[in-house]
Write a protein that holds these residues in place. Structure first.
Motif, short mmCIF file in Angstrom:
data_model
loop_
_atom_site.label_atom_id
_atom_site.label_comp_id
_atom_site.label_asym_id
_atom_site.label_seq_id
_atom_site.Cartn_x
_atom_site.Cartn_y
_atom_site.Cartn_z
N LEU A 3 0.87 -1.22 -0.13
CA LEU A 3 0.09 0.09 0.05
C LEU A 3 0.90 1.11 -0.04
O LEU A 3 1.72 1.38 0.88
CB LEU A 3 -0.97 0.15 1.32
CG LEU A 3 -2.23 1.01 1.17
CD1 LEU A 3 -3.07 0.48 0.05
CD2 LEU A 3 -2.89 0.81 2.68
N VAL A 4 0.75 2.11 -0.99
CA VAL A 4 1.34 3.43 -1.09
C VAL A 4 0.29 4.56 -1.08
O VAL A 4 -0.43 4.35 -2.03
CB VAL A 4 2.35 3.40 -2.27
CG1 VAL A 4 2.92 4.76 -2.37
CG2 VAL A 4 3.25 2.28 -2.21
N SER A 23 2.89 7.61 2.62
CA SER A 23 3.01 6.37 3.50
C SER A 23 2.95 4.93 2.57
O SER A 23 2.22 4.78 1.86
CB SER A 23 1.79 6.50 4.42
OG SER A 23 1.85 5.31 5.30
N ALA A 24 4.06 4.35 3.24
CA ALA A 24 4.19 2.84 2.69
C ALA A 24 4.10 1.98 3.53
O ALA A 24 4.53 1.96 4.59
CB ALA A 24 5.48 2.84 1.84
N SER A 25 3.50 0.67 2.99
CA SER A 25 3.38 -0.62 3.89
C SER A 25 3.28 -1.85 3.04
O SER A 25 3.25 -1.58 1.73
CB SER A 25 2.44 -0.46 4.68
OG SER A 25 0.91 -0.33 4.02
N SER A 77 8.19 4.60 7.66
CA SER A 77 8.00 4.48 6.31
C SER A 77 7.16 5.23 5.47
O SER A 77 6.43 5.24 4.97
CB SER A 77 7.16 2.95 6.34
OG SER A 77 7.90 1.90 6.85
N THR A 78 7.76 6.38 5.60
CA THR A 78 7.15 7.60 5.13
C THR A 78 8.12 8.57 4.26
O THR A 78 9.20 8.63 4.58
CB THR A 78 6.46 8.49 6.12
OG1 THR A 78 5.75 7.84 6.76
CG2 THR A 78 5.75 9.77 5.34
N LEU A 79 7.50 8.94 3.08
CA LEU A 79 8.31 9.72 2.12
C LEU A 79 7.85 11.38 2.24
O LEU A 79 6.52 11.46 2.19
CB LEU A 79 8.44 9.35 0.64
CG LEU A 79 8.92 10.03 -0.58
CD1 LEU A 79 10.62 9.89 -0.33
CD2 LEU A 79 8.72 9.45 -1.85
N TYR A 80 8.72 12.21 2.09
CA TYR A 80 8.12 13.72 2.00
C TYR A 80 8.63 14.27 0.97
O TYR A 80 9.45 13.99 0.16
CB TYR A 80 8.71 14.29 3.18
CG TYR A 80 8.13 13.77 4.59
CD1 TYR A 80 9.02 13.03 5.17
CD2 TYR A 80 6.82 13.88 4.97
CE1 TYR A 80 8.60 12.29 6.38
CE2 TYR A 80 6.45 13.28 6.20
CZ TYR A 80 7.24 12.34 7.01
OH TYR A 80 6.92 11.72 8.14
N ARG A 112 11.18 1.63 -13.94
CA ARG A 112 12.24 0.87 -12.76
C ARG A 112 11.39 0.78 -11.50
O ARG A 112 12.17 0.13 -10.69
CB ARG A 112 13.42 1.55 -12.59
CG ARG A 112 14.16 1.53 -13.84
CD ARG A 112 14.85 0.24 -14.08
NE ARG A 112 15.64 0.34 -15.42
CZ ARG A 112 16.29 -0.67 -15.92
NH1 ARG A 112 16.56 -1.82 -15.10
NH2 ARG A 112 17.27 -0.54 -17.02
N TYR A 113 10.37 1.56 -11.23
CA TYR A 113 9.50 1.62 -10.06
C TYR A 113 8.44 0.73 -9.80
O TYR A 113 7.63 0.43 -11.04
CB TYR A 113 9.03 3.02 -9.86
CG TYR A 113 10.32 3.98 -9.57
CD1 TYR A 113 10.91 4.54 -10.78
CD2 TYR A 113 10.62 4.54 -8.26
CE1 TYR A 113 11.86 5.48 -10.32
CE2 TYR A 113 11.23 5.56 -7.89
CZ TYR A 113 12.24 6.03 -9.22
OH TYR A 113 13.41 6.91 -8.72
N SER A 114 8.37 -0.26 -8.99
CA SER A 114 7.41 -1.45 -8.87
C SER A 114 6.31 -0.93 -8.25
O SER A 114 5.15 -1.39 -8.49
CB SER A 114 8.05 -2.41 -7.79
OG SER A 114 9.54 -2.73 -8.42
N TYR A 115 6.10 0.04 -7.22
CA TYR A 115 4.90 0.40 -6.27
C TYR A 115 4.74 1.60 -6.52
O TYR A 115 5.43 2.51 -6.47
CB TYR A 115 5.18 -0.11 -4.93
CG TYR A 115 5.65 -1.66 -4.59
CD1 TYR A 115 6.68 -2.11 -3.92
CD2 TYR A 115 5.10 -2.72 -5.45
CE1 TYR A 115 7.21 -3.20 -3.53
CE2 TYR A 115 5.56 -3.94 -5.37
CZ TYR A 115 6.54 -4.29 -4.31
OH TYR A 115 6.97 -5.55 -3.88
N TRP A 116 3.41 1.90 -6.84
CA TRP A 116 3.00 3.38 -7.03
C TRP A 116 1.59 3.62 -6.24
O TRP A 116 0.83 2.69 -5.97
CB TRP A 116 2.49 3.44 -8.44
CG TRP A 116 3.68 3.39 -9.26
CD1 TRP A 116 4.20 2.04 -9.74
CD2 TRP A 116 4.22 4.44 -9.96
NE1 TRP A 116 5.28 2.69 -10.86
CE2 TRP A 116 5.21 4.21 -10.68
CE3 TRP A 116 4.16 5.87 -9.92
CZ2 TRP A 116 6.27 4.86 -11.53
CZ3 TRP A 116 5.06 6.71 -10.53
CH2 TRP A 116 6.00 6.34 -11.40
#
Length: 126
Positions: A3-4, A23-25, A77-80, A112-116
């Motif tokens: 989950l993204v 937020s990623a999980s 597990s968070t990107l900003y 190249r990115y797997s999860y969106w």
């Protein structure tokens, strides 16, 4: 289950600031480089920025360099994405994405990115 989820998009006046979160999980966040992309209707999605798993390396396109700052908190597990001095041309749907391993030479390549995530809308009024 991966989950993204992006958040923080809003309507803001030109010259203003916003901070996006992602937020990623469901995967080991600190094993993945992370990136921010954006897309406007009728245009291809474009990369904005990327960050290595340990935050040691960051990348920006010239369009946002000096105005946007990418960061991550692996404990959460968070990107900003801190966005300052926003311009009308920054109006877009913003997406975060996860890429296994380091950023590498292909940090800008969305393939190249797997999860969106599903995206968060940023609208800048002039």
């Amino acid at each position: 289950q991966v989950l993204v989820v992006e958040s923080g998009g809003d309507l803001v006046q030109a010259g203003g600031s916003l901070r996006l979160s992602c937020s990623a999980s469901g995967f080991t966040f600190d094993d993945f480089a992370m990136g921010w992309f954006r897309q406007t209707p009728g245009k291809d999605r474009e990369v904005i920025s990327a960050i290595s798993p340990n935050s040691a390396t960051t990348y920006y396109t010239n369009l946002v360099k000096g105005r946007f700052t990418i960061s991550r908190d692996n404990a959460k597990s968070t990107l900003y994405l801190q966005m300052n001095d926003l311009k009308s041309e920054d109006t877009a749907m913003y997406y975060c994405a996860a890429k296994a391993g380091s950023c590498g030479a292909n940090w800008y390549s969305e393939s190249r990115y797997s999860y969106w995530g599903q995206g968060t809308q940023v609208t800048v009024s002039s």
